[in-house]
Design a protein around this motif. Structure first.
Motif, PDB file in Angstrom:
ATOM      1  N   THR A   1      61.837  34.792  72.291  1.00 10.93           N
ATOM      2  CA  THR A   1      62.397  35.917  71.191  1.00 10.93           C
ATOM      3  C   THR A   1      63.236  36.975  72.226  1.00 10.93           C
ATOM      4  O   THR A   1      64.303  37.122  71.707  1.00 10.93           O
ATOM      5  N   TRP A   2      62.820  37.371  72.959  1.00  8.39           N
ATOM      6  CA  TRP A   2      63.355  38.487  73.916  1.00  8.39           C
ATOM      7  C   TRP A   2      64.732  37.758  74.632  1.00  8.39           C
ATOM      8  O   TRP A   2      65.931  38.390  74.272  1.00  8.39           O
ATOM      9  N   THR A   3      64.777  36.732  74.982  1.00  6.56           N
ATOM     10  CA  THR A   3      65.978  36.072  75.854  1.00  6.56           C
ATOM     11  C   THR A   3      67.032  35.988  75.051  1.00  6.56           C
ATOM     12  O   THR A   3      68.059  36.113  75.086  1.00  6.56           O
ATOM     13  N   PHE A   4      66.613  35.121  73.740  1.00  4.81           N
ATOM     14  CA  PHE A   4      67.649  34.602  72.783  1.00  4.81           C
ATOM     15  C   PHE A   4      68.233  35.776  72.118  1.00  4.81           C
ATOM     16  O   PHE A   4      69.473  35.951  72.230  1.00  4.81           O
ATOM     17  N   SER A   5      67.534  36.913  71.632  1.00  3.29           N
ATOM     18  CA  SER A   5      67.998  37.907  71.029  1.00  3.29           C
ATOM     19  C   SER A   5      68.903  38.879  71.847  1.00  3.29           C
ATOM     20  O   SER A   5      70.077  39.013  71.792  1.00  3.29           O
TER      21      SER A   5
ATOM     22  N   ALA B   1      66.740  29.350  76.375  1.00  2.34           N
ATOM     23  CA  ALA B   1      66.872  30.154  75.062  1.00  2.34           C
ATOM     24  C   ALA B   1      68.499  30.917  75.246  1.00  2.34           C
ATOM     25  O   ALA B   1      69.160  31.196  74.346  1.00  2.34           O
ATOM     26  N   THR B   2      68.773  31.149  76.309  1.00  8.44           N
ATOM     27  CA  THR B   2      69.996  31.761  76.800  1.00  8.44           C
ATOM     28  C   THR B   2      71.238  30.949  76.433  1.00  8.44           C
ATOM     29  O   THR B   2      72.336  31.279  75.919  1.00  8.44           O
TER      30      THR B   2
ATOM     31  N   PHE C   1      68.449  23.209  75.756  1.00  9.23           N
ATOM     32  CA  PHE C   1      67.581  23.568  74.995  1.00  9.23           C
ATOM     33  C   PHE C   1      66.427  22.355  74.628  1.00  9.23           C
ATOM     34  O   PHE C   1      65.462  22.890  74.717  1.00  9.23           O
ATOM     35  N   ALA C   2      66.814  21.225  74.942  1.00 12.09           N
ATOM     36  CA  ALA C   2      65.903  20.050  74.799  1.00 12.09           C
ATOM     37  C   ALA C   2      64.835  20.057  75.873  1.00 12.09           C
ATOM     38  O   ALA C   2      63.738  19.928  76.057  1.00 12.09           O
ATOM     39  N   THR C   3      65.447  20.119  77.162  1.00 14.16           N
ATOM     40  CA  THR C   3      64.988  19.848  78.252  1.00 14.16           C
ATOM     41  C   THR C   3      64.331  21.182  78.696  1.00 14.16           C
ATOM     42  O   THR C   3      63.062  21.244  79.096  1.00 14.16           O
ATOM     43  N   HIS C   4      65.006  22.331  78.867  1.00 10.90           N
ATOM     44  CA  HIS C   4      64.530  23.160  79.509  1.00 10.90           C
ATOM     45  C   HIS C   4      63.764  24.335  78.428  1.00 10.90           C
ATOM     46  O   HIS C   4      62.655  24.741  78.815  1.00 10.90           O
TER      47      HIS C   4
END
Length: 400
Positions: A374-378, A162-163, A318-321
């Motif tokens: 959600t937390w990580t991406f935001s 996500a990061t 994104f795809a793998t992790h």
């Protein structure tokens, strides 16, 4: 001694991640891509010593720890499990730094190195530490809820994926100083094959071997459960690699080191949240499922939609992790076994759906994954955007 040896073996994951990104990158960007992993271990080591360990593993509340162990006060020889507290802290640091090394891969080939220094300090404080505390601390929100996350489906893989996605999205559509610069033009980086297969080969060998120690060492002792965790990890990685090799051979008629790399990594991602809760047969199934899902997820970056939104995922984070972490976390709720979890003689869980009839576990796993993403991406996106506002710390590299 066994735990100290595991620490040294697991530490190799961090530079190996950099080596993998270096192999993915074009020749002119390979050294800068490798350097990301060095920045990760340097910044995270300092942050972990000052405040990171305390925020992740002191009491605090359900969402974040306190400052009891700031600057590693009172973190000495008192045992955590069967090892000294200071060794436990250093082992957990490897988790933080490895996640960071994977995460900053979202900046490969387009992002500047300098802004990543403050980003890593802030990210480990406000993204990783709260997630680690919620999942692994005794009074953490997810821990009290009964989530099953042995070695980091959400804090490791969903968090890193996500990061990396947040960084990649921002670099494609910068909002602040990078957008206003005349020398920084965000453009869709053309998809390209890995440029250095030898770097991929060395990265695969190192990560695969170190991940066995990673999962085995998570038990914090040498017992039958740690042995089983190592065995199921190896089986899952091997089945993932074999499945991916088979798919690629069917499609192209040849063997591919890149496919072998992705297949093994997909297996390692799948097994991470479940290594202490499943047996060998289930691990083999997880490897096949992980490879199939990851193979399909990799097609996303090749779609017209991805081109239209300038989607860049050349490191396949994104795809793998991220996707792999989601599937692994949910499958843990489906296949976790009370019997396997109790191999250490102390762990008592309610189990999953198929072996113990605990249907509620899937809902808990899904909630953890969704909140974690959600937390990580935001927060990652906001931190990166904020740093881009500071003169001299523009995150997008100049066109040249």
């Amino acid at each position: 001694m066994a735990s100290v040896s595991e620490f040294f073996v697991c530490w190799g994951i961090i530079p190996a991640v950099g080596l993998g990104y270096s192999g993915y990158s074009t020749k002119k960007n390979s050294l800068a891509s490798f350097y990301l992993a060095l920045l990760a271990v340097i910044c995270c080591s300092v942050q972990w010593y000052v405040v990171g360990y305390s925020l992740a593993y002191s009491d605090g509340n359900g969402f974040i720890g306190g400052l009891t162990y700031a600057f590693h006060r009172h973190v000495l020889s008192e045992p955590v499990g069967t090892i000294p507290a200071i060794l436990f802290s250093e082992f957990q640091l490897i988790f933080c730094a490895a996640v960071a090394a994977i995460a900053v891969g979202g900046a490969c080939e387009r992002g500047r190195l300098l802004p990543l220094v403050p980003f890593l300090f802030l990210w480990s404080t406000f993204v990783y530490c709260p997630l680690a505390h919620m999942v692994w601390s005794d009074n953490g929100f997810f821990s009290r809820m009964g989530v099953l996350d042995y070695a980091g489906g959400t804090p490791v893989h969903i968090c890193s994926g996500a990061t990396a996605t947040a960084l990649s999205v921002y670099l494609s559509h910068p909002l602040f100083r990078s957008r206003l610069s005349k020398t920084r033009t965000p453009s869709h980086m053309k998809l390209h094959l890995p440029q250095n297969t030898m770097s991929q080969l060395l990265a695969l060998i190192t990560i695969w071997g170190a991940w066995l120690a990673f999962d085995a060492g998570t038990t914090m002792s040498l017992n039958f459960k740690s042995v089983m965790a190592m065995c199921v990890t190896n089986t899952c990685a091997a089945m993932g690699a074999l499945t991916y090799i088979g798919i690629n051979y069917y499609e192209t008629g040849r063997f591919s080191l890149d496919s072998t790399f992705l297949g093994a990594i997909s297996g390692l991602v799948m097994i991470t949240p479940s290594a202490g809760f499943i047996g060998m047969g289930t691990a083999a199934l997880f490897g096949v499922v992980g490879a199939l899902v990851t193979h399909q997820a990799l097609r996303i970056k090749m779609t017209r939609f991805a081109l239209a939104i300038r989607w860049v995922d050349n490191g396949d984070s994104f795809a793998t992790h991220c996707i792999g972490g989601f599937i692994g976390t949910i499958c843990t709720g489906l296949f976790a076994s009370k019997e396997v979890a109790a191999y250490d003689g102390t762990t008592d869980i309610r189990g999953g759906v198929f072996f113990d009839g605990n249907i509620l576990q899937v809902g808990i796993q899904v909630l953890e994954a969704v909140i974690g993403f959600t937390w990580t991406f935001s927060v990652s996106y906001l931190l990166y955007a904020t740093i881009d506002c500071i003169p001299g710390l523009e995150v997008l590299a100049p066109d040249k």
